[in-house]
Design a protein around this motif. Sequence first.
Motif, PDB file in Angstrom:
ATOM      1  N   GLU A 117       5.295 -16.411 -32.590  1.00  0.00           N
ATOM      2  CA  GLU A 117       6.566 -17.113 -32.429  1.00  0.00           C
ATOM      3  C   GLU A 117       7.762 -16.183 -32.251  1.00  0.00           C
ATOM      4  OE1 GLU A 117       6.722 -20.257 -31.928  1.00  0.00           O
ATOM      5  OE2 GLU A 117       4.626 -20.677 -32.421  1.00  0.00           O
ATOM      6  N   LEU A 118       7.667 -14.969 -32.796  1.00  0.00           N
ATOM      7  CA  LEU A 118       8.783 -14.012 -32.753  1.00  0.00           C
ATOM      8  C   LEU A 118       8.255 -12.653 -32.294  1.00  0.00           C
ATOM      9  CD1 LEU A 118      10.265 -14.867 -36.283  1.00  0.00           C
ATOM     10  CD2 LEU A 118      11.023 -15.805 -34.088  1.00  0.00           C
ATOM     11  N   PRO A 119       7.894 -12.528 -31.036  1.00  0.00           N
ATOM     12  CA  PRO A 119       7.305 -11.263 -30.565  1.00  0.00           C
ATOM     13  C   PRO A 119       8.203 -10.074 -30.888  1.00  0.00           C
ATOM     14  CG  PRO A 119       7.229 -12.955 -28.851  1.00  0.00           C
ATOM     15  CD  PRO A 119       8.059 -13.504 -29.967  1.00  0.00           C
ATOM     16  N   GLY A 120       7.594  -9.060 -31.498  1.00  0.00           N
ATOM     17  CA  GLY A 120       8.339  -7.857 -31.869  1.00  0.00           C
ATOM     18  C   GLY A 120       8.924  -7.905 -33.274  1.00  0.00           C
ATOM     19  N   ALA A 121       8.736  -9.024 -33.988  1.00  0.00           N
ATOM     20  CA  ALA A 121       9.254  -9.123 -35.363  1.00  0.00           C
ATOM     21  C   ALA A 121       8.582  -8.080 -36.243  1.00  0.00           C
ATOM     22  CB  ALA A 121       9.007 -10.519 -35.934  1.00  0.00           C
ATOM     23  N   ARG A 122       9.340  -7.547 -37.181  1.00  0.00           N
ATOM     24  CA  ARG A 122       8.819  -6.570 -38.132  1.00  0.00           C
ATOM     25  C   ARG A 122       8.676  -7.252 -39.499  1.00  0.00           C
ATOM     26  NH1 ARG A 122      12.787  -5.204 -35.149  1.00  0.00           N
ATOM     27  NH2 ARG A 122      14.401  -5.006 -36.722  1.00  0.00           N
ATOM     28  N   VAL A 123       7.449  -7.306 -39.990  1.00  0.00           N
ATOM     29  CA  VAL A 123       7.155  -7.933 -41.279  1.00  0.00           C
ATOM     30  C   VAL A 123       6.638  -6.849 -42.208  1.00  0.00           C
ATOM     31  CG1 VAL A 123       5.833  -9.704 -42.492  1.00  0.00           C
ATOM     32  CG2 VAL A 123       6.571 -10.107 -40.124  1.00  0.00           C
ATOM     33  N   ARG A 124       7.288  -6.695 -43.355  1.00  0.00           N
ATOM     34  CA  ARG A 124       6.893  -5.647 -44.304  1.00  0.00           C
ATOM     35  C   ARG A 124       6.717  -6.227 -45.709  1.00  0.00           C
ATOM     36  NH1 ARG A 124      10.238  -2.934 -40.691  1.00  0.00           N
ATOM     37  NH2 ARG A 124       9.241  -1.098 -39.808  1.00  0.00           N
ATOM     38  N   HIS A 131       8.449 -10.270 -49.108  1.00  0.00           N
ATOM     39  CA  HIS A 131       8.309  -9.571 -47.830  1.00  0.00           C
ATOM     40  C   HIS A 131       9.629  -9.716 -47.080  1.00  0.00           C
ATOM     41  CE1 HIS A 131       7.298 -13.759 -46.859  1.00  0.00           C
ATOM     42  NE2 HIS A 131       7.906 -13.507 -45.701  1.00  0.00           N
ATOM     43  N   THR A 132       9.812  -8.851 -46.096  1.00  0.00           N
ATOM     44  CA  THR A 132      10.951  -9.000 -45.206  1.00  0.00           C
ATOM     45  C   THR A 132      10.428  -9.205 -43.791  1.00  0.00           C
ATOM     46  OG1 THR A 132      11.136  -6.593 -44.956  1.00  0.00           O
ATOM     47  CG2 THR A 132      12.579  -7.644 -46.583  1.00  0.00           C
ATOM     48  N   LEU A 133      11.159 -10.001 -43.048  1.00  0.00           N
ATOM     49  CA  LEU A 133      10.868 -10.239 -41.653  1.00  0.00           C
ATOM     50  C   LEU A 133      12.184 -10.049 -40.910  1.00  0.00           C
ATOM     51  CD1 LEU A 133       8.943 -13.251 -40.140  1.00  0.00           C
ATOM     52  CD2 LEU A 133      11.130 -12.540 -39.218  1.00  0.00           C
ATOM     53  N   VAL A 134      12.180  -9.180 -39.913  1.00  0.00           N
ATOM     54  CA  VAL A 134      13.372  -8.936 -39.107  1.00  0.00           C
ATOM     55  C   VAL A 134      12.980  -9.133 -37.646  1.00  0.00           C
ATOM     56  CG1 VAL A 134      15.154  -7.273 -38.429  1.00  0.00           C
ATOM     57  CG2 VAL A 134      14.301  -7.309 -40.785  1.00  0.00           C
ATOM     58  N   TYR A 135      13.757  -9.964 -36.966  1.00  0.00           N
ATOM     59  CA  TYR A 135      13.497 -10.251 -35.552  1.00  0.00           C
ATOM     60  C   TYR A 135      14.795 -10.156 -34.781  1.00  0.00           C
ATOM     61  CZ  TYR A 135      12.682 -13.010 -31.336  1.00  0.00           C
ATOM     62  OH  TYR A 135      12.616 -13.427 -30.042  1.00  0.00           O
ATOM     63  N   ASP A 136      14.758  -9.402 -33.690  1.00  0.00           N
ATOM     64  CA  ASP A 136      15.897  -9.295 -32.787  1.00  0.00           C
ATOM     65  C   ASP A 136      15.571 -10.067 -31.511  1.00  0.00           C
ATOM     66  OD1 ASP A 136      17.546  -7.546 -34.389  1.00  0.00           O
ATOM     67  OD2 ASP A 136      16.056  -5.987 -33.972  1.00  0.00           O
ATOM     68  N   HIS A 137      16.356 -11.100 -31.264  1.00  0.00           N
ATOM     69  CA  HIS A 137      16.155 -11.928 -30.058  1.00  0.00           C
ATOM     70  C   HIS A 137      16.536 -11.091 -28.833  1.00  0.00           C
ATOM     71  CE1 HIS A 137      16.412 -15.275 -27.287  1.00  0.00           C
ATOM     72  NE2 HIS A 137      15.895 -16.058 -28.211  1.00  0.00           N
ATOM     73  N   PRO A 138      15.710 -11.109 -27.817  1.00  0.00           N
ATOM     74  CA  PRO A 138      16.029 -10.302 -26.633  1.00  0.00           C
ATOM     75  C   PRO A 138      17.404 -10.669 -26.058  1.00  0.00           C
ATOM     76  CG  PRO A 138      13.801 -11.183 -26.464  1.00  0.00           C
ATOM     77  CD  PRO A 138      14.445 -11.829 -27.662  1.00  0.00           C
ATOM     78  N   ALA A 139      18.120  -9.666 -25.600  1.00  0.00           N
ATOM     79  CA  ALA A 139      19.459  -9.896 -25.016  1.00  0.00           C
ATOM     80  C   ALA A 139      19.334 -10.502 -23.635  1.00  0.00           C
ATOM     81  CB  ALA A 139      20.216  -8.575 -24.957  1.00  0.00           C
TER      82      ALA A 139
END
Length: 139
Positions: A117-124, A131-139
């Motif tokens: 659902e969030l390609p490129g999201a970083r889950v740690r 846990h943390t999930l960080v996702y940057d939506h493509p510009a």
Amino acid sequence: MDTPGVTITGARFDQRDSTRRWDAITLVAVLHHLPLEPALRELRGALSSGGRLVVVGCHRDEGPAGQFAGLVSLLLNPLVGLCRHPAPAAGPPPHMRAPTTEPRETLSRIRAVAARELPGARVRRRLFWRHTLVYDHPA
């Protein structure tokens, strides 16, 4: 807080304006209350181009890595609590009386759904069953 160019809006997920797009969305201990796949899909759709989603979430531990992190957290939790709050409390403070629920999803499931659902999201994985999930939506 009064910072030029910054507007902070507190909104319930189910009562937000579904047509509005946001530059930043944060969820702290919220995602495990929502159906995972539709929530991540809607969050992605609610981000503006170049926007960022940051989640601090709770997950259910599984496997050796999860059990080890859980054991470390179990040992550290009372020590951190004692350092942060040396006086005993009669109960939780008013800001900590929200409804609670145990997390249903494992970290591996959250990672798999986030990858779809969030390609490129970083889950740690983090300590204290978080846990943390960080996702940057493509510009």
